[in-house]
Each structure stands twice: as structure tokens, then as C-alpha cells.
Design a protein around this motif. Structure first.
Motif, PDB file in Angstrom:
ATOM      1  N   ALA A  59       0.769  -1.321  -0.042  1.00  0.00           N
ATOM      2  CA  ALA A  59       0.078   0.102  -0.147  1.00  0.00           C
ATOM      3  C   ALA A  59       0.675   1.145  -0.113  1.00  0.00           C
ATOM      4  N   TYR A  60       0.029   2.365  -0.472  1.00  0.00           N
ATOM      5  CA  TYR A  60       0.814   3.805  -0.365  1.00  0.00           C
ATOM      6  C   TYR A  60       0.163   4.062   0.921  1.00  0.00           C
ATOM      7  N   SER A  62       0.185   6.317   3.544  1.00  0.00           N
ATOM      8  CA  SER A  62      -0.466   7.409   3.973  1.00  0.00           C
ATOM      9  C   SER A  62      -1.602   7.667   3.293  1.00  0.00           C
ATOM     10  N   MET A  63      -1.471   7.601   1.910  1.00  0.00           N
ATOM     11  CA  MET A  63      -2.438   8.103   0.979  1.00  0.00           C
ATOM     12  C   MET A  63      -3.661   6.992   1.208  1.00  0.00           C
ATOM     13  N   PRO A 129      -5.200   3.258  -2.550  1.00  0.00           N
ATOM     14  CA  PRO A 129      -4.039   2.937  -3.142  1.00  0.00           C
ATOM     15  C   PRO A 129      -3.412   1.738  -2.468  1.00  0.00           C
ATOM     16  N   ILE A 130      -3.796   0.454  -2.724  1.00  0.00           N
ATOM     17  CA  ILE A 130      -3.548  -0.758  -2.446  1.00  0.00           C
ATOM     18  C   ILE A 130      -3.505  -1.850  -3.394  1.00  0.00           C
TER      19      ILE A 130
END
Lengths: 155, 83
Positions: A59-60, A62-63, A129-130
Motif C-alpha cells: 500500500a501507499y 499514508s494516501m 492505493p493498495i
């Protein structure tokens, strides 16, 4: 009875440890709510005839947390009676049949929490965003959600 | 100078997860992509499938003008598969 003591909360967690349905549902239980609705996404053992050994998620972070927060805000706009929302998503290796994601929503009556849970998982698949990698016996494949508007759908 | 973050397939093709890149302060999203592909040519194969996240907002590859500040995070976002 002072409902202001039970202010609505969002519980968002991305973690590599095994997820717990008990833990997630207990987070959203409220004495003012008659309904807790749950969605559990689990790992299937096959895809197009290939045996899936396990999944790996990245995953990103924080976003992803920010996007899930936005989903919770949207849920509260659409279903104002929703009390608590919990979204737990697992990262790293997820063995077959274990949960990748658990979403729980509480509300006074069942219609709102059922609809809100569905909205959460559908929107998560379209916007958070995963990424999931399916590991087969001889190869692997980065999956693409059909909800993702920038994915190349012709293969 | 911006921080470029690579995820999933883009991290595999670029061979790394994060680096700093010097780019013009004002640049279109497509031009930014082209700068990144100059450094990592293997990324060209996924051009039709990725978007950016600039300061954590999604941006399509195209004519959109980006105004970048030093230290901004720019992430390459292949098709997502959460849930």
C-alpha cells in the motif's frame, strides 16, 4: 441517556498481522445502535484454473489512510445515522481463507449500515492505493480491480 | 527536487521504491512521466495503465499542468487491487 458521549468514530488500520472479526466488530458496537453490518474479504484458492498459493498486499500507506478517511466522510454524508465505521486492511502475505479486509459499520437500524458497508468496499476497490499480488505455483500476477478507472481493461 | 515513489509493478520495473528527481517546477503530468521514463526506460510498458498521485491527489497522465514544490511526493500508481 446522553448520546453525545458516544461520538461517531472512524477506525482505520492497515497492518500485517492477522485481522480479527471480533476486534473489528467490537470497535463499532454502540449502545445506541441496533445494527452492526460487516464485510469480510477473504482469499480464494484459485484464479482461472490456477492454484493460488497466497496473496501479497502492498500500500501507499499514508494516501490509503487518507482515501479511506474520505470514504468514511462520504458515508456519513450519505447515511447520517451511521455511528461508527471500522476499516481494517491487511498488508503483506495473506494465506488462503484468511481475511484481507474487514469493514464494520454500526447504525441505529439495519438499512443504513448494510448500505454503508457495501458502499465502503465498492469505493475502496475503486480509489484506495493498495495492490494485490496473486502468487501461483509457477508465477505471480498483479491484480487489477475492475472498479479502477485507469486500468487497461482489454488484455 | 521531488520524491518519486514506485509501487507494485512500477517498483518491479524501476527496480526501486523511492528516489529524488530534479524536475522543472511547472511541468505537465505527461512530461513528468517522460522524465521518469528517461531514468527507467522499462516503465514505458505500463504507460497506458498508470496515473500519478501528486501530493496524494490522483492525476492522469496528460496535459494537466503541475506546480511542484521542493520535497513534494509524486507516486506512480498502477491499477489498484485493494479489498
Amino acid at each position: 441517556m446522553d448520546e453525545s458521549e458516544d461520538t461517531p468514530k472512524d477506525f482505520i488500520m492497515l497492518k500485517s498481522e492477522k485481522l480479527s472479526v471480533d476486534e473489528v466488530s467490537e470497535l463499532v458496537v454502540s449502545p445506541y445502535c441496533g445494527a452492526v453490518s460487516l464485510f469480510i474479504g477473504t482469499t480464494r484458492n484459485n484464479f482461472e484454473g490456477k492454484k493460488v498459493i497466497h496473496l501479497e498486499y502492498e500500500a501507499y500507506t499514508s494516501m490509503a489512510e487518507t482515501e479511506i478517511t474520505k470514504i468514511c466522510r462520504d458515508v456519513r454524508q450519505k447515511w447520517p445515522s451511521v455511528k461508527h465505521i471500522a476499516v481494517h486492511h491487511r498488508l503483506g502475505v495473506v494465506p488462503i481463507t484468511e481475511a484481507s479486509v474487514i469493514i464494520a459499520v454500526s447504525s441505529p437500524h439495519r438499512a443504513e449500515s448494510l448500505e454503508a458497508v457495501m458502499y465502503c468496499i465498492n469505493t475502496l476497490k475503486a480509489s484506495v492505493p493498495i495492490w494485490k499480488k496473486e502468487i501461483y505455483e509457477d508465477e505471480y500476477s498483479w491484480k487489477e480491480n475492475k472498479e479502477c478507472f485507469w486500468a487497461n481493461s482489454e488484455k | 527536487q521531488v520524491s518519486v515513489l514506485y509501487f507494485a509493478r512500477s517498483a518491479e520495473l524501476a527496480g526501486l521504491r523511492c528516489e529524488t528527481l530534479s524536475v522543472p517546477r511547472q511541468i505537465t503530468s505527461l512530461q513528468l512521466w517522460e522524465e521518469i521514463v528517461k531514468v527507467h526506460p522499462r516503465l514505458a510498458v505500463i504507460q497506458d495503465q498508470v496515473v500519478f498521485a501528486v501530493r496524494q491527489e490522483y492525476v492522469l497522465l496528460g496535459d494537466q499542468l503541475l506546480v511542484l514544490q521542493p520535497g513534494d511526493e509524486v507516486a506512480i500508481i498502477p491499477p489498484i487491487s485493494g479489498g
